[in-house]
Design a protein around this motif. Structure first.
Motif, PDB file in Angstrom:
ATOM      1  N   ASP A 106       6.603  -6.075  -7.360  1.00 51.56           N
ATOM      2  CA  ASP A 106       7.025  -5.078  -6.376  1.00 51.56           C
ATOM      3  C   ASP A 106       5.930  -4.033  -6.137  1.00 51.56           C
ATOM      4  OD1 ASP A 106       9.431  -6.432  -6.271  1.00 51.56           O
ATOM      5  OD2 ASP A 106      10.515  -4.969  -7.499  1.00 51.56           O
ATOM      6  N   PHE A 107       5.236  -3.630  -7.201  1.00 49.58           N
ATOM      7  CA  PHE A 107       4.155  -2.659  -7.083  1.00 49.58           C
ATOM      8  C   PHE A 107       3.002  -3.221  -6.254  1.00 49.58           C
ATOM      9  CE2 PHE A 107       0.242  -0.768  -8.978  1.00 49.58           C
ATOM     10  CZ  PHE A 107       0.406   0.512  -8.490  1.00 49.58           C
ATOM     11  N   LEU A 108       2.646  -4.476  -6.477  1.00 50.25           N
ATOM     12  CA  LEU A 108       1.574  -5.096  -5.695  1.00 50.25           C
ATOM     13  C   LEU A 108       1.950  -5.164  -4.223  1.00 50.25           C
ATOM     14  CD1 LEU A 108       0.484  -7.977  -8.099  1.00 50.25           C
ATOM     15  CD2 LEU A 108      -0.882  -5.973  -7.429  1.00 50.25           C
ATOM     16  N   ILE A 109       3.214  -5.417  -3.930  1.00 49.34           N
ATOM     17  CA  ILE A 109       3.668  -5.424  -2.534  1.00 49.34           C
ATOM     18  C   ILE A 109       3.500  -4.029  -1.931  1.00 49.34           C
ATOM     19  CG2 ILE A 109       5.719  -5.599  -1.059  1.00 49.34           C
ATOM     20  CD1 ILE A 109       6.602  -7.956  -2.795  1.00 49.34           C
ATOM     21  N   GLU A 110       3.883  -3.003  -2.679  1.00 51.77           N
ATOM     22  CA  GLU A 110       3.706  -1.626  -2.199  1.00 51.77           C
ATOM     23  C   GLU A 110       2.244  -1.331  -1.902  1.00 51.77           C
ATOM     24  OE1 GLU A 110       5.471   1.600  -4.414  1.00 51.77           O
ATOM     25  OE2 GLU A 110       7.080   0.266  -5.081  1.00 51.77           O
ATOM     26  N   LEU A 111       1.370  -1.731  -2.809  1.00 51.08           N
ATOM     27  CA  LEU A 111      -0.065  -1.498  -2.595  1.00 51.08           C
ATOM     28  C   LEU A 111      -0.559  -2.230  -1.357  1.00 51.08           C
ATOM     29  CD1 LEU A 111      -1.575  -1.815  -6.192  1.00 51.08           C
ATOM     30  CD2 LEU A 111      -1.136   0.274  -4.898  1.00 51.08           C
ATOM     31  N   ALA A 112      -0.145  -3.468  -1.190  1.00 47.63           N
ATOM     32  CA  ALA A 112      -0.604  -4.279  -0.058  1.00 47.63           C
ATOM     33  C   ALA A 112      -0.171  -3.694   1.280  1.00 47.63           C
ATOM     34  CB  ALA A 112      -0.087  -5.711  -0.200  1.00 47.63           C
ATOM     35  N   ARG A 113       0.962  -2.985   1.286  1.00 46.43           N
ATOM     36  CA  ARG A 113       1.502  -2.445   2.546  1.00 46.43           C
ATOM     37  C   ARG A 113       1.127  -0.999   2.806  1.00 46.43           C
ATOM     38  NH1 ARG A 113       7.617  -4.896   1.986  1.00 46.43           N
ATOM     39  NH2 ARG A 113       7.051  -7.063   2.391  1.00 46.43           N
ATOM     40  N   ASP A 114       0.532  -0.322   1.853  1.00 47.48           N
ATOM     41  CA  ASP A 114       0.237   1.104   1.972  1.00 47.48           C
ATOM     42  C   ASP A 114      -1.030   1.335   2.804  1.00 47.48           C
ATOM     43  OD1 ASP A 114      -0.264   3.811   1.709  1.00 47.48           O
ATOM     44  OD2 ASP A 114       0.180   3.846  -0.444  1.00 47.48           O
ATOM     45  N   ALA A 115      -0.838   1.693   4.058  1.00 47.28           N
ATOM     46  CA  ALA A 115      -1.959   1.889   4.983  1.00 47.28           C
ATOM     47  C   ALA A 115      -2.850   3.063   4.598  1.00 47.28           C
ATOM     48  CB  ALA A 115      -1.431   2.075   6.399  1.00 47.28           C
ATOM     49  N   SER A 116      -2.372   3.942   3.718  1.00 44.34           N
ATOM     50  CA  SER A 116      -3.201   5.082   3.312  1.00 44.34           C
ATOM     51  C   SER A 116      -4.241   4.688   2.267  1.00 44.34           C
ATOM     52  CB  SER A 116      -2.317   6.212   2.761  1.00 44.34           C
ATOM     53  OG  SER A 116      -1.743   5.832   1.521  1.00 44.34           O
ATOM     54  N   LEU A 117      -4.123   3.487   1.708  1.00 42.10           N
ATOM     55  CA  LEU A 117      -5.081   3.018   0.705  1.00 42.10           C
ATOM     56  C   LEU A 117      -6.263   2.327   1.374  1.00 42.10           C
ATOM     57  CD1 LEU A 117      -2.622   1.515  -1.925  1.00 42.10           C
ATOM     58  CD2 LEU A 117      -3.919   3.644  -2.102  1.00 42.10           C
ATOM     59  N   PRO A 118      -7.397   2.290   0.702  1.00 42.92           N
ATOM     60  CA  PRO A 118      -8.543   1.564   1.261  1.00 42.92           C
ATOM     61  C   PRO A 118      -8.221   0.080   1.452  1.00 42.92           C
ATOM     62  CG  PRO A 118      -9.217   2.912  -0.610  1.00 42.92           C
ATOM     63  CD  PRO A 118      -7.728   2.946  -0.562  1.00 42.92           C
ATOM     64  N   GLU A 119      -8.817  -0.507   2.449  1.00 42.44           N
ATOM     65  CA  GLU A 119      -8.575  -1.923   2.762  1.00 42.44           C
ATOM     66  C   GLU A 119      -8.869  -2.813   1.552  1.00 42.44           C
ATOM     67  OE1 GLU A 119      -7.591  -5.485   4.292  1.00 42.44           O
ATOM     68  OE2 GLU A 119      -7.073  -3.522   5.062  1.00 42.44           O
ATOM     69  N   ARG A 120      -9.882  -2.491   0.790  1.00 42.18           N
ATOM     70  CA  ARG A 120     -10.246  -3.302  -0.375  1.00 42.18           C
ATOM     71  C   ARG A 120      -9.093  -3.384  -1.385  1.00 42.18           C
ATOM     72  NH1 ARG A 120     -11.290  -1.703  -4.636  1.00 42.18           N
ATOM     73  NH2 ARG A 120     -12.617  -2.071  -6.370  1.00 42.18           N
ATOM     74  N   ILE A 121      -8.409  -2.284  -1.615  1.00 42.44           N
ATOM     75  CA  ILE A 121      -7.277  -2.254  -2.544  1.00 42.44           C
ATOM     76  C   ILE A 121      -6.129  -3.098  -1.985  1.00 42.44           C
ATOM     77  CG2 ILE A 121      -5.523  -0.781  -3.633  1.00 42.44           C
ATOM     78  CD1 ILE A 121      -8.316  -0.351  -4.768  1.00 42.44           C
ATOM     79  N   ARG A 122      -5.835  -2.936  -0.710  1.00 41.47           N
ATOM     80  CA  ARG A 122      -4.758  -3.709  -0.085  1.00 41.47           C
ATOM     81  C   ARG A 122      -5.075  -5.201  -0.097  1.00 41.47           C
ATOM     82  NH1 ARG A 122      -4.138  -1.491   5.459  1.00 41.47           N
ATOM     83  NH2 ARG A 122      -6.219  -0.688   5.129  1.00 41.47           N
ATOM     84  N   ARG A 123      -6.335  -5.536   0.177  1.00 42.19           N
ATOM     85  CA  ARG A 123      -6.760  -6.942   0.169  1.00 42.19           C
ATOM     86  C   ARG A 123      -6.643  -7.532  -1.243  1.00 42.19           C
ATOM     87  NH1 ARG A 123     -11.980  -6.431   1.577  1.00 42.19           N
ATOM     88  NH2 ARG A 123     -12.548  -6.479  -0.614  1.00 42.19           N
ATOM     89  N   ASP A 124      -7.075  -6.781  -2.246  1.00 39.38           N
ATOM     90  CA  ASP A 124      -6.973  -7.258  -3.627  1.00 39.38           C
ATOM     91  C   ASP A 124      -5.518  -7.471  -4.032  1.00 39.38           C
ATOM     92  OD1 ASP A 124      -9.716  -7.175  -3.804  1.00 39.38           O
ATOM     93  OD2 ASP A 124      -9.787  -5.411  -5.109  1.00 39.38           O
ATOM     94  N   ALA A 125      -4.633  -6.567  -3.634  1.00 38.47           N
ATOM     95  CA  ALA A 125      -3.208  -6.717  -3.940  1.00 38.47           C
ATOM     96  C   ALA A 125      -2.657  -7.979  -3.278  1.00 38.47           C
ATOM     97  CB  ALA A 125      -2.437  -5.488  -3.486  1.00 38.47           C
ATOM     98  N   ARG A 126      -3.007  -8.224  -2.022  1.00 41.08           N
ATOM     99  CA  ARG A 126      -2.545  -9.435  -1.332  1.00 41.08           C
ATOM    100  C   ARG A 126      -3.087 -10.686  -2.018  1.00 41.08           C
ATOM    101  NH1 ARG A 126      -3.657  -6.220   3.227  1.00 41.08           N
ATOM    102  NH2 ARG A 126      -5.656  -7.249   3.508  1.00 41.08           N
ATOM    103  N   PHE A 127      -4.350 -10.633  -2.452  1.00 41.40           N
ATOM    104  CA  PHE A 127      -4.962 -11.765  -3.149  1.00 41.40           C
ATOM    105  C   PHE A 127      -4.202 -12.068  -4.443  1.00 41.40           C
ATOM    106  CE2 PHE A 127      -7.888 -13.355  -6.392  1.00 41.40           C
ATOM    107  CZ  PHE A 127      -8.328 -14.512  -5.779  1.00 41.40           C
TER     108      PHE A 127
END
Length: 76
Positions: A16-37
């Motif tokens: 659930d936390f990784l999903i939150e990170l992947a969807r959080d537009a306020s985070l850098p793209e690299r963090i969101r991409r890593d969470a999706r990966f």
């Protein structure tokens, strides 16, 4: 010692936390991409419940020799 239901809950909450990170537009793209990966191969809630059921019912199989690692039930 961590109990199977606690371990299962931790895995589900991490998913659930990784999903939150992947969807959080306020985070850098690299963090969101890593969470999706990471989510690509991370077990879902349904996967965890299934793993728990298999382990709980594996009394006759050698994989159950050490007891279940996961549980089919957990509380959040």
């Amino acid at each position: 010692m961590t109990m199977p239901h606690e371990r299962t809950r931790a895995v589900v909450q991490t998913h659930d936390f990784l999903i939150e990170l992947a969807r959080d537009a306020s985070l850098p793209e690299r963090i969101r991409r890593d969470a999706r990966f990471l989510l690509r191969h991370y077990p879902s809630r349904r996967d965890m419940v299934l793993a728990g059921r298999i382990e709980e019912n594996a009394e006759t199989l050698p994989i159950g020799a050490l007891g279940p690692v996961f549980s089919s039930t957990f509380t959040q």
